[in-house]
Design a protein around this motif. Structure first.
Motif, mmCIF file in Angstrom:
data_model
loop_
_atom_site.group_PDB
_atom_site.id
_atom_site.type_symbol
_atom_site.label_atom_id
_atom_site.label_comp_id
_atom_site.label_asym_id
_atom_site.label_seq_id
_atom_site.Cartn_x
_atom_site.Cartn_y
_atom_site.Cartn_z
ATOM 1 N N ARG A 192 30.674 47.507 1.995
ATOM 2 C CA ARG A 192 31.915 46.755 2.141
ATOM 3 C C ARG A 192 32.821 46.845 0.920
ATOM 4 N NH1 ARG A 192 27.989 42.706 3.218
ATOM 5 N NH2 ARG A 192 28.800 41.489 1.465
ATOM 6 N N VAL A 193 32.373 47.504 -0.124
ATOM 7 C CA VAL A 193 33.158 47.605 -1.356
ATOM 8 C C VAL A 193 33.357 49.090 -1.683
ATOM 9 C CG1 VAL A 193 32.342 45.415 -2.259
ATOM 10 C CG2 VAL A 193 31.075 47.513 -2.791
ATOM 11 N N PRO A 194 34.343 49.429 -2.522
ATOM 12 C CA PRO A 194 34.506 50.831 -2.930
ATOM 13 C C PRO A 194 33.228 51.344 -3.586
ATOM 14 C CG PRO A 194 36.422 49.539 -3.558
ATOM 15 C CD PRO A 194 35.388 48.559 -3.108
ATOM 16 N N TYR A 195 32.842 52.571 -3.250
ATOM 17 C CA TYR A 195 31.603 53.109 -3.800
ATOM 18 C C TYR A 195 31.819 54.490 -4.401
ATOM 19 C CZ TYR A 195 31.313 55.823 0.542
ATOM 20 O OH TYR A 195 31.590 56.662 1.583
ATOM 21 N N GLY A 196 31.032 54.760 -5.412
ATOM 22 C CA GLY A 196 31.052 56.061 -6.056
ATOM 23 C C GLY A 196 29.641 56.571 -6.232
ATOM 24 N N ILE A 197 29.521 57.738 -6.858
ATOM 25 C CA ILE A 197 28.215 58.346 -7.070
ATOM 26 C C ILE A 197 28.058 58.815 -8.512
ATOM 27 C CG2 ILE A 197 27.926 59.105 -4.678
ATOM 28 C CD1 ILE A 197 28.711 61.967 -5.760
ATOM 29 N N ASP A 198 26.824 58.885 -8.937
ATOM 30 C CA ASP A 198 26.455 59.501 -10.205
ATOM 31 C C ASP A 198 25.225 60.345 -9.922
ATOM 32 O OD1 ASP A 198 25.732 60.256 -12.731
ATOM 33 O OD2 ASP A 198 25.853 58.254 -13.613
ATOM 34 N N LEU A 199 25.432 61.646 -9.737
ATOM 35 C CA LEU A 199 24.313 62.560 -9.552
ATOM 36 C C LEU A 199 23.932 63.015 -10.952
ATOM 37 C CD1 LEU A 199 24.088 65.364 -6.846
ATOM 38 C CD2 LEU A 199 22.859 65.415 -8.997
ATOM 39 N N GLU A 200 22.910 62.372 -11.480
ATOM 40 C CA GLU A 200 22.586 62.476 -12.897
ATOM 41 C C GLU A 200 22.438 63.917 -13.374
ATOM 42 O OE1 GLU A 200 22.633 60.141 -15.022
ATOM 43 O OE2 GLU A 200 22.423 58.277 -13.896
ATOM 44 N N ALA A 201 23.222 64.229 -14.432
ATOM 45 C CA ALA A 201 23.136 65.464 -15.209
ATOM 46 C C ALA A 201 23.678 66.701 -14.499
ATOM 47 C CB ALA A 201 21.709 65.725 -15.696
ATOM 48 N N GLY A 218 19.130 66.551 -26.939
ATOM 49 C CA GLY A 218 18.243 65.411 -26.803
ATOM 50 C C GLY A 218 16.893 65.838 -26.281
ATOM 51 N N VAL A 219 16.141 64.899 -25.708
ATOM 52 C CA VAL A 219 14.788 65.200 -25.261
ATOM 53 C C VAL A 219 14.764 66.256 -24.160
ATOM 54 C CG1 VAL A 219 13.864 62.961 -25.930
ATOM 55 C CG2 VAL A 219 14.834 63.257 -23.645
ATOM 56 N N GLY A 220 15.845 66.381 -23.418
ATOM 57 C CA GLY A 220 15.900 67.378 -22.349
ATOM 58 C C GLY A 220 16.453 68.719 -22.785
ATOM 59 N N GLY A 221 16.717 68.877 -24.090
ATOM 60 C CA GLY A 221 17.288 70.126 -24.580
ATOM 61 C C GLY A 221 18.778 69.989 -24.809
ATOM 62 N N VAL A 222 19.501 71.083 -24.596
ATOM 63 C CA VAL A 222 20.943 71.115 -24.830
ATOM 64 C C VAL A 222 21.686 70.952 -23.510
ATOM 65 C CG1 VAL A 222 22.880 72.496 -25.681
ATOM 66 C CG2 VAL A 222 20.677 72.570 -26.875
ATOM 67 N N THR A 223 22.665 70.057 -23.507
ATOM 68 C CA THR A 223 23.505 69.834 -22.337
ATOM 69 C C THR A 223 24.913 70.294 -22.656
ATOM 70 O OG1 THR A 223 22.222 67.908 -21.649
ATOM 71 C CG2 THR A 223 24.443 68.113 -20.750
ATOM 72 N N CYS A 224 25.458 71.154 -21.817
ATOM 73 C CA CYS A 224 26.799 71.684 -22.057
ATOM 74 C C CYS A 224 27.497 71.905 -20.719
ATOM 75 C CB CYS A 224 26.716 72.988 -22.843
ATOM 76 S SG CYS A 224 28.335 73.650 -23.327
ATOM 77 N N PRO A 225 28.086 70.864 -20.138
ATOM 78 C CA PRO A 225 28.745 71.006 -18.840
ATOM 79 C C PRO A 225 29.953 71.936 -18.916
ATOM 80 C CG PRO A 225 29.268 68.887 -19.822
ATOM 81 C CD PRO A 225 28.196 69.492 -20.678
ATOM 82 N N ASP A 226 30.204 72.647 -17.837
ATOM 83 C CA ASP A 226 31.358 73.540 -17.742
ATOM 84 C C ASP A 226 32.506 72.751 -17.118
ATOM 85 O OD1 ASP A 226 33.239 75.489 -17.178
ATOM 86 O OD2 ASP A 226 31.763 76.981 -16.559
ATOM 87 N N THR A 227 33.284 72.110 -17.977
ATOM 88 C CA THR A 227 34.337 71.222 -17.504
ATOM 89 C C THR A 227 35.331 71.954 -16.602
ATOM 90 O OG1 THR A 227 34.148 70.084 -19.630
ATOM 91 C CG2 THR A 227 36.017 69.496 -18.222
ATOM 92 N N SER A 276 22.767 63.114 -28.178
ATOM 93 C CA SER A 276 23.770 63.021 -29.232
ATOM 94 C C SER A 276 24.612 64.281 -29.283
ATOM 95 C CB SER A 276 23.093 62.820 -30.597
ATOM 96 O OG SER A 276 22.306 61.646 -30.594
ATOM 97 N N TYR A 277 25.881 64.123 -29.655
ATOM 98 C CA TYR A 277 26.729 65.287 -29.872
ATOM 99 C C TYR A 277 26.111 66.181 -30.940
ATOM 100 C CZ TYR A 277 31.113 65.136 -27.246
ATOM 101 O OH TYR A 277 32.052 65.230 -26.268
ATOM 102 N N MET A 278 26.286 67.482 -30.785
ATOM 103 C CA MET A 278 25.695 68.424 -31.740
ATOM 104 C C MET A 278 26.455 68.459 -33.055
ATOM 105 S SD MET A 278 24.345 71.596 -29.391
ATOM 106 C CE MET A 278 23.417 72.266 -30.769
ATOM 107 N N THR A 279 27.667 67.928 -33.076
ATOM 108 C CA THR A 279 28.436 67.826 -34.314
ATOM 109 C C THR A 279 28.900 66.386 -34.474
ATOM 110 O OG1 THR A 279 30.481 68.416 -33.159
ATOM 111 C CG2 THR A 279 29.242 70.209 -34.191
ATOM 112 N N PRO A 280 29.176 65.950 -35.700
ATOM 113 C CA PRO A 280 29.655 64.567 -35.901
ATOM 114 C C PRO A 280 30.935 64.319 -35.100
ATOM 115 C CG PRO A 280 29.036 65.573 -37.991
ATOM 116 C CD PRO A 280 29.014 66.679 -36.975
ATOM 117 N N ILE A 281 31.015 63.140 -34.496
ATOM 118 C CA ILE A 281 32.129 62.814 -33.612
ATOM 119 C C ILE A 281 32.696 61.439 -33.962
ATOM 120 C CG2 ILE A 281 32.691 62.167 -31.228
ATOM 121 C CD1 ILE A 281 32.577 65.138 -31.590
ATOM 122 N N HIS A 282 34.016 61.342 -33.976
ATOM 123 C CA HIS A 282 34.680 60.043 -34.030
ATOM 124 C C HIS A 282 35.198 59.791 -32.624
ATOM 125 C CE1 HIS A 282 38.163 57.273 -34.932
ATOM 126 N NE2 HIS A 282 37.139 56.655 -35.516
#
Length: 274
Positions: free
Chosen positions: A92-101, A128-137, A164-170
């Motif tokens: 009954r409410v707006p719904y979205g999804i998060d297909l993790e990773a 992180g614990v799963g290795g390197v994550t680098c999505p193709d935006t 964590s980001y592989m380089t320092p991030i602000h």
């Protein structure tokens, strides 16, 4: 009018997480105990508890498909589509999804189930614990375009829950870069993992940095009955999961009474701000 007000009917929506059980093939799926029938029924109970408690929207996630895969098995999207399909008439409410990773496969799932929004890690390079994550935006946004999902809202993780980001991030500066390059519909600030409070300083500084760019900033983890008024005061909405579960424990299912008590605090905040 902001898109959040248009979609959810309130200025600072509370979007509740609906965590689905592990699916066939997932390491946490227990043969002989778990089944898709049980997953659907558990999701149905959680959905009704959330809606009856007054949340503004739900985000449906394959939360227990640990450890997540950058390219998820097809069964993940199929299982999520089955659950959402069986429950669609009851939502009954707006719904979205998060297909993790796997934000690329999430585009296909969103198209299949008419999701209104998707949360995901769409940018950056993390380790992180799963290795390197680098999505193709670029590929993700082109898939969204190819599927004709012009009205689908994308909520970008500004920081990754567990990595964590592989380089320092602000993060406030990063937020402006993401908006310029990728045009997100919203930014999500998180803690280290589900249930861990997102740092208020990052939320506040990021929101101040992007306030003239029209992109809402969400407090995306660690909201609870004790801090939700504070989080809503410094953000444009909240995504809430663990604290709405029985005893406030991540592995449990939704506790309807906790949802109602939580939303009572939200309504108190909204009443004071009128």
């Amino acid at each position: 009018m902001s898109w959040t007000k248009e979609m959810f009917g309130v200025e600072k929506p509370v979007i509740a997480l609906l965590h689905l059980n592990a699916f066939p093939g997932d390491p946490r799926f227990i043969d002989g105990e778990d089944s898709m029938e049980k997953t659907v029924e558990d999701a149905r109970k959680d959905l009704h508890a959330l809606q009856d408690g007054g949340v503004d929207g739900v985000l449906i996630s394959n939360e227990f498909s640990f450890p997540y895969q950058a390219q998820a098995e097809p069964v993940v999207a199929c299982a999520m589509a089955r659950v959402i399909g069986e429950l669609r008439s009851e939502i009954r409410v707006p719904y979205g999804i998060d297909l993790e990773a796997d934000p690329m496969l999430a585009m296909d799932l969103a198209a299949a189930v008419d999701a209104k929004f998707v949360r995901g890690t769409f940018t950056g390079t993390y380790v992180g614990v799963g290795g390197v994550t680098c999505p193709d935006t670029g590929a993700i946004l082109r898939r969204k375009k190819a599927l004709g999902l012009k009205d689908l809202k994308l909520l970008y993780f500004l920081n990754n829950e567990s990595d964590s980001y592989m380089t320092p991030i602000h993060y406030p500066d990063l937020a402006k870069e993401i908006i310029f390059n990728c045009e997100p519909d919203g930014l999500c600030v998180t803690g280290a993992h589900a249930g861990i409070e997102a740092k208020s300083t990052i939320i506040e500084e990021t929101r101040e940095k992007v306030k003239d760019l029209g992109v809402p900033v969400f407090a995306a983890t660690g909201c609870n009955i004790g801090n939700i008024k504070e989080k809503l005061a410094i953000s444009d909405g909240a995504l809430v999961g663990t604290c709405l579960k029985k005893d406030g424990k991540f592995k449990n299912h939704i506790d309807g009474d906790r949802v109602k008590r939580f939303m009572e605090q939200v309504e108190e905040y909204r009443t004071l701000k009128k």
